[in-house]
Each structure stands twice: as structure tokens, then as C-alpha cells.
Design a protein around this motif. Sequence first.
Motif, PDB file in Angstrom:
ATOM      1  N   ALA A 186       0.803  -1.214   0.000  1.00 50.45           N
ATOM      2  CA  ALA A 186       0.000   0.000   0.000  1.00 50.45           C
ATOM      3  C   ALA A 186       0.843   1.274   0.000  1.00 50.45           C
ATOM      4  O   ALA A 186       0.580   2.183  -0.785  1.00 50.45           O
ATOM      5  CB  ALA A 186      -0.968  -0.009   1.173  1.00 50.45           C
ATOM      6  N   PRO A 187       1.858   1.400   0.852  1.00 50.28           N
ATOM      7  CA  PRO A 187       2.688   2.601   0.775  1.00 50.28           C
ATOM      8  C   PRO A 187       3.417   2.722  -0.547  1.00 50.28           C
ATOM      9  O   PRO A 187       3.581   3.821  -1.072  1.00 50.28           O
ATOM     10  CB  PRO A 187       3.681   2.443   1.928  1.00 50.28           C
ATOM     11  N   THR A 188       3.838   1.598  -1.106  1.00 49.13           N
ATOM     12  CA  THR A 188       4.534   1.647  -2.386  1.00 49.13           C
ATOM     13  C   THR A 188       3.603   2.144  -3.487  1.00 49.13           C
ATOM     14  O   THR A 188       3.986   2.963  -4.325  1.00 49.13           O
ATOM     15  CB  THR A 188       5.080   0.259  -2.747  1.00 49.13           C
ATOM     16  N   TYR A 189       2.376   1.655  -3.484  1.00 49.86           N
ATOM     17  CA  TYR A 189       1.399   2.100  -4.482  1.00 49.86           C
ATOM     18  C   TYR A 189       1.254   3.612  -4.448  1.00 49.86           C
ATOM     19  O   TYR A 189       1.303   4.279  -5.481  1.00 49.86           O
ATOM     20  CB  TYR A 189       0.052   1.426  -4.213  1.00 49.86           C
ATOM     21  N   LEU A 190       1.060   4.158  -3.254  1.00 46.69           N
ATOM     22  CA  LEU A 190       0.830   5.592  -3.146  1.00 46.69           C
ATOM     23  C   LEU A 190       2.067   6.383  -3.560  1.00 46.69           C
ATOM     24  O   LEU A 190       1.964   7.440  -4.185  1.00 46.69           O
ATOM     25  CB  LEU A 190       0.415   5.965  -1.726  1.00 46.69           C
ATOM     26  N   ALA A 191       3.256   5.871  -3.233  1.00 43.45           N
ATOM     27  CA  ALA A 191       4.478   6.561  -3.625  1.00 43.45           C
ATOM     28  C   ALA A 191       4.571   6.685  -5.148  1.00 43.45           C
ATOM     29  O   ALA A 191       4.861   7.764  -5.686  1.00 43.45           O
ATOM     30  CB  ALA A 191       5.696   5.813  -3.076  1.00 43.45           C
ATOM     31  N   PHE A 192       4.301   5.597  -5.859  1.00 46.13           N
ATOM     32  CA  PHE A 192       4.386   5.639  -7.317  1.00 46.13           C
ATOM     33  C   PHE A 192       3.184   6.345  -7.930  1.00 46.13           C
ATOM     34  O   PHE A 192       3.294   6.927  -9.015  1.00 46.13           O
ATOM     35  CB  PHE A 192       4.541   4.221  -7.869  1.00 46.13           C
ATOM     36  N   PHE A 193       2.053   6.311  -7.266  1.00 42.35           N
ATOM     37  CA  PHE A 193       0.891   7.091  -7.674  1.00 42.35           C
ATOM     38  C   PHE A 193       1.259   8.573  -7.689  1.00 42.35           C
ATOM     39  O   PHE A 193       0.930   9.304  -8.632  1.00 42.35           O
ATOM     40  CB  PHE A 193      -0.259   6.821  -6.701  1.00 42.35           C
TER      41      PHE A 193
END
Length: 475
Positions: A388-395
Motif C-alpha cells: 500500500a505505501p509503495t502504491y501511493l508513492a508511485f501514484f
Amino acid sequence: MSTPSKIGCGALAAGAVFVGGIAPANAAALSEVALPWPWALPFIGLLLSIAVGPLLVPKFWYAHYGKIAFVWSALAVTPLAALHGVPTALTALAHATLGEYLSFIVMVTTLYVVAGGILVTGSLRGTPLVNAAILAFGTVIASVVGTTGAAMILIRPLLRANSARLHNAHVVIFFIFLAANIGGALSPLGNPPLFVGFLHGVEFFWTAAHLWRQTALTAVLVLAAFVAIDIWYYRQDRRVAVVGEKPANEPIRVHGLVNLALIVLIVGAILLSALWKSGVAFDIYDTTLELQDIVRDVALVAIAVASLLLTPEEHRERNGFTWEPILEVAKLFAGIFVCIIPVTAMLHAGRAGAFSWVLALMTDDGGEPRNAAYFWLSGALSAVLDNAPTYLAFFELAGGDAARLMSELAPTLTAISMGAVYMGALTYIGNAPNFMIYAIATERGVNMPSFFGYMISSVAVLLPVFAVVTYVFLL
């Protein structure tokens, strides 16, 4: 609760709390002062603590993880308030807490409670056909009841079906691949990173419309690999005579059916918040709380309470249901949503920010996104830092504009979603249910591989599949 189960909860906390980013306006205000890269250290330190602490020093971690989260939070927010003003820090915290944290914790808790009330009993024989059917069913329902829900509903029936087999660890490993990760790629209910995207403006059905082909191909290839491996092990097991009295055959039954109706209500509440534009909003410290979102969260709480009241307690007891995972999530949330504030600000700064070098890897000379790079890099980080944190970072790296990402940059958002969801299966800490499944299987006597032993298996099976997916959809 066993130690591995708590590790899984820590991973869930790491993923879920990352939702506590700050609004674009607040991020822009911070990015104007050009925050340097050391501002990211508290966030990195907390994530590494969550990933490594339970593995290396479990007793110390579970005795003091709340204090550890508080220390990292203080290191992030105190300099922010001192150097850029208390009002700026309070505004960011208000948005993180009221705007996104509460919605996420309500969603996760409701799914956890409702799925925990569904009990599957009966006798199954762990043949390759039966195992493949259970894995396929878990893959299908994961986007409806969530990967955590699918894991809680099916892992115990799967273990019972394979309890008499000499080789059964591979069945659990593939269950983690499919039901706990890949299967949750088609809705915000399915996997934490996709709910993060929903909270940031991605439409509810967008993921299903854009990821169903990729998910179908990935699931079919992984399931085919499982069938081949399980047939080979099954033939080995059949050569050894089983000693002892055979267990009595029991019909397959599903208990707590009221929770299936409650899951429909959960979907309805989320769809309502996405489709209904009330025009009524409340402003608290520059955080806008819209009426439809408040109604959704209240409805979800009511659904969770209804599940507790309408489900016999013995169903949850037989499922091994406890409140500890959610309590641990809530405590660790407080740390990560604070630590992520400066990181989100730096990401919003784009090429002028401290993460410009990462953005350079993601784009070609013409400034167009390299979607394959988004897929593999978001996936690699999802495997070790929670998805989840990775998704938001790349988002955020891709611009953070949901409308643009769903339209002209749809292939990029697809790549990010695929990487975060699929590659969460590469390690025990990549997605919340992974370690929970590991803990339950170990408790039932399954000889599960170690952290790195699991990685060897996941890399051997999944990386070739991901390479095929990259070739077919991203190149």
C-alpha cells in the motif's frame, strides 16, 4: 496470537497507514521549501522497523513497537512544526487523520470482522483437483471479500483437506500467491493499495475494467504451475501408506451466511460514496469531509456491529478470530501517517524535489512514462516495504492526479496497480494476509519455509510469470 501472525499485522499497518498522506495543497506548501532527502528517514526507519523488528527481535518489538512508532513520528513531525510552523503541521495531520486514516481503518476493520464470521466446515480430500478448485475460488472471491477475508475463510478448510499429505507446504505457498495477493486486483475491496487509490479518486470499477485481462493471465499461469507441482507431490504422497483411523466424512457447510449479505452491504456503502455527490461538506483545519464519505464510514461501522451481533461467537472462535491484529494496526497507523507527510511533499515536488532521480528512471528522454519500469520497481518495493505505501508513492510519482491517471496515463496506473498487488506475494511481508496464513499453517503443523526459503519459491514461480505479463501487456 503467535509471533508470525503479529508480523503480518505489522505489515498490514505499514501498508494501511501510508494512506495518511497529505492533501495536494498542503504538500505543495511544503514542497515550496524544497525539503531535502533526509526528511524521508523517519518514514524509511519506521517501515524498516516494521519489516525487520518482528523477525530479528520479536520479543523487544512486540513489547515496544508503539514506543518505536512514536519516536519515529516525533523525528518527523517535530522538525516540521519547528521549521515550517505549527499551523502547517496541524493542517497536514488533520488531513491525514480525518481525511483518510479514519476511512481506511474503518474499511479494514469492517472487512476483517465480517469475513471472520464466515465459517466453512466439512471434509475435503486434498487432491490436485480439489486444491486447484479451492485456490481458484479464493482467487475469485478475493476482490469481493478482500485478500484478508479470502484467507480467513479458506485457509483452514484447505489445511484440513491436506492434513494427511506428507507434502503440503507448497499448497499454502500458492494459496498466498493467488488468494492473498493476485486475486485481490479487481476492486478497492480486494487489496489495500487499491483502496488507497480509491481514496485518492480512482473510480471503484476502474481496476476491474483495466486489470481483468492481466489478472486472468497471471492467475491462470500461476494456477497451472501449481497443478503441475501438486500432481507431482501427490504421486509421491500416494506411495506412502497412511496409518491410523481415517477421519469421518462431514458434509461441506458454510456457517454465518448473514455475513455474505453484509458483504453486499459493504460494497453498496462504498459504491454509494463514489456515486452520490451530496454537495454538503465540512471543513476542519483545511480538511474537507464530504457528507457521502461520512455516511459511508458510519454505515461500515454499523455493518461491523451487525456482524458481531448476528454471528454466533463460536464461528469466530473456530476461525481463530482475535482483535489483536486490528489493535496493532491502529497503533502503528499513528506512526506512519505522521512520517509520510514530508515524503509525500517531496513526491509532489516532482522533478524539483528530492526524488527527481527516481522520476528520471520512470520516464524516457521524451518525458513519457516507462510503464514496465513502474511495474517492476513498484513491485520490487511492494515485496519488501508492504504494497500500500509503495502504491501511493508511485501514484504520486506519476503525478497524483487520479483523473489523468485513469485516462491518458491509464497504462501507467495499470502498471503501478499490477506491481503493488501481484508482487506483494514475493515475501511474507509484502501484503497483510501473507504472514497471517504462514502463522495459521505453522500452528497446524505445516513445515513452512523460512522468510528467505519462501522468497526462493516465490521468485522461481512468479518472476517468469511477471516477465510474460510484462511482454504481453507493457512492452
